[in-house]
Design a protein around this motif. Sequence first.
Motif, PDB file in Angstrom:
ATOM      1  N   TYR A   8       0.867  -1.170   0.000  1.00 39.18           N
ATOM      2  CA  TYR A   8       0.000   0.000   0.000  1.00 39.18           C
ATOM      3  C   TYR A   8       0.906   1.222   0.000  1.00 39.18           C
ATOM      4  O   TYR A   8       1.748   1.361   0.885  1.00 39.18           O
ATOM      5  CB  TYR A   8      -0.903  -0.022   1.234  1.00 39.18           C
ATOM      6  N   SER A  10       2.976   4.374   0.603  1.00 42.10           N
ATOM      7  CA  SER A  10       3.081   5.177   1.827  1.00 42.10           C
ATOM      8  C   SER A  10       2.612   6.608   1.594  1.00 42.10           C
ATOM      9  O   SER A  10       2.181   7.274   2.538  1.00 42.10           O
ATOM     10  CB  SER A  10       4.499   5.126   2.391  1.00 42.10           C
ATOM     11  N   SER A  11       2.649   7.059   0.327  1.00 41.77           N
ATOM     12  CA  SER A  11       2.127   8.411   0.075  1.00 41.77           C
ATOM     13  C   SER A  11       0.617   8.452   0.343  1.00 41.77           C
ATOM     14  O   SER A  11       0.083   9.490   0.747  1.00 41.77           O
ATOM     15  CB  SER A  11       2.437   8.862  -1.352  1.00 41.77           C
ATOM     16  N   CYS A  12      -0.063   7.319   0.146  1.00 43.58           N
ATOM     17  CA  CYS A  12      -1.503   7.265   0.472  1.00 43.58           C
ATOM     18  C   CYS A  12      -1.701   7.374   1.983  1.00 43.58           C
ATOM     19  O   CYS A  12      -2.612   8.068   2.447  1.00 43.58           O
ATOM     20  CB  CYS A  12      -2.118   5.953  -0.021  1.00 43.58           C
ATOM     21  N   LEU A  13      -0.827   6.707   2.736  1.00 44.15           N
ATOM     22  CA  LEU A  13      -0.919   6.796   4.203  1.00 44.15           C
ATOM     23  C   LEU A  13      -0.759   8.238   4.667  1.00 44.15           C
ATOM     24  O   LEU A  13      -1.456   8.693   5.579  1.00 44.15           O
ATOM     25  CB  LEU A  13       0.166   5.936   4.860  1.00 44.15           C
ATOM     26  N   GLU A  16      -3.883  10.207   3.806  1.00 49.15           N
ATOM     27  CA  GLU A  16      -5.024   9.847   4.654  1.00 49.15           C
ATOM     28  C   GLU A  16      -4.966  10.478   6.046  1.00 49.15           C
ATOM     29  O   GLU A  16      -5.991  10.605   6.714  1.00 49.15           O
ATOM     30  CB  GLU A  16      -5.141   8.319   4.764  1.00 49.15           C
ATOM     31  N   SER A 197      -0.025   7.271  10.924  1.00 56.16           N
ATOM     32  CA  SER A 197       0.389   6.799   9.589  1.00 56.16           C
ATOM     33  C   SER A 197       1.839   6.317   9.629  1.00 56.16           C
ATOM     34  O   SER A 197       2.191   5.305   9.016  1.00 56.16           O
ATOM     35  CB  SER A 197       0.264   7.912   8.554  1.00 56.16           C
ATOM     36  N   PRO A 292      -0.085  10.972  -4.766  1.00 60.63           N
ATOM     37  CA  PRO A 292      -0.643   9.746  -5.343  1.00 60.63           C
ATOM     38  C   PRO A 292      -1.990  10.019  -6.018  1.00 60.63           C
ATOM     39  O   PRO A 292      -2.725  10.913  -5.609  1.00 60.63           O
ATOM     40  CB  PRO A 292      -0.828   8.849  -4.122  1.00 60.63           C
ATOM     41  N   LYS A 294      -5.756   9.508  -6.749  1.00 62.29           N
ATOM     42  CA  LYS A 294      -6.836   9.109  -5.834  1.00 62.29           C
ATOM     43  C   LYS A 294      -7.233   7.651  -6.024  1.00 62.29           C
ATOM     44  O   LYS A 294      -7.589   6.962  -5.072  1.00 62.29           O
ATOM     45  CB  LYS A 294      -8.055  10.007  -6.035  1.00 62.29           C
ATOM     46  N   CYS A 297      -5.208   5.123  -3.926  1.00 65.07           N
ATOM     47  CA  CYS A 297      -5.273   5.073  -2.455  1.00 65.07           C
ATOM     48  C   CYS A 297      -6.582   4.451  -1.936  1.00 65.07           C
ATOM     49  O   CYS A 297      -7.610   4.639  -2.460  1.00 65.07           O
ATOM     50  CB  CYS A 297      -5.131   6.476  -1.876  1.00 65.07           C
TER      51      CYS A 297
END
Length: 297
Positions: A8, A10-13, A16, A197, A292, A294, A297
């Motif tokens: 997954y 980490s830029s999504c984390l 978020e 995160s 990232p 959308k 993510c």
Amino acid sequence: DSFEEQYYPSSCLVMEAGVRVLRRKDPPFNKLPFGRLFPRQKLFRNVKNIKTCAIVSSAGSLAGSKLGRFIDSHDIVMRFNNAPTRGHEADVGSKTTIRVVNSQVSRLHGPSIKVSQRQSIALQVVTKPEFDFAHAPIFRNVTIAAWDPGRYNGTLEDWLTSADYDLFTNYEIYRRRYPKSRAFLIDPHSVWRLWQSLQMFAGNRAIRRNPPSSGFIGLALLLPHCPQVDFIEYVPSTRLNGRCHYYSKEMNSGCTFGSWHPLAAEKLMALDMNVADDMSVFQFGILRIRRPDKLLC
Ligand code: NCC
């Protein structure tokens, strides 16, 4: 489980965590006079035109980098606390769009004794001007995003009464003095979500329960507004020289690898988001992070 299924980004984390500044409409500030100090403006102007951003860490190894011109070529330049540009233009540039400042920067540098209001005003006059958030020229005509972590799981009401340093008084002085300024407070809950995160990324390696550094908070604040972020001398390059800051002679590698902030974990996570090649990261000191998609993510 295949690697792909588990991976997954980490830029999504980071996205978020939703690191953000407080707005007037946010409870409890919508019911408090204090909330009326918050600017009505958005954090950034013309977000649609923002293509590239630079975040300039304050690391000692920026000294001698000659990255000033490269840094200034970005649409937005983020700096931290009282890190100066004057006298360091060749290495760090001169453009500043936003400063992320921690609440230590807004403390009074006087003796920590109880003083009357009158005395405390006198004390402010003798404080080091570069630390004086409410008055120093370095904090004029730039966007400011100030933060104080408050307690983990504390409410915003608690936060208002228990800041580590006197952030709120100085914020109020500043906003009353410069009503047109773009000075914001970062939502402390979002700072702790970013910590979560980071812990998620670190997996079973526990990170200490102290807030991320201003650098990592700045990245998380900027990324939603910027398709491409160049983070300068955050992951240390071969210029690594043991100095804490490019603007002082103090030797302290804790500033680079962390002593109080979970800085090493932050840097590993930032490196995980990096899309630039090794030459760029380790020779030039430039980490490139893309916002990232959308759908990802
Ligand atoms: O030093 P500081 O950080 O202002 O640096 C800003 C950000 O640059 C990155 N950095 C800095 C030095 C270094 N050798 N390597 C780096 O990667 C970090 O991401 C850092 O966040 C802060 O985070 O706000 C901090 O602030 C200082 C200090 O309060 C201010 O400079 C004001 O004087 C803290 N220092 C102390 O408390 C003594 C520091 O721990 C964190």
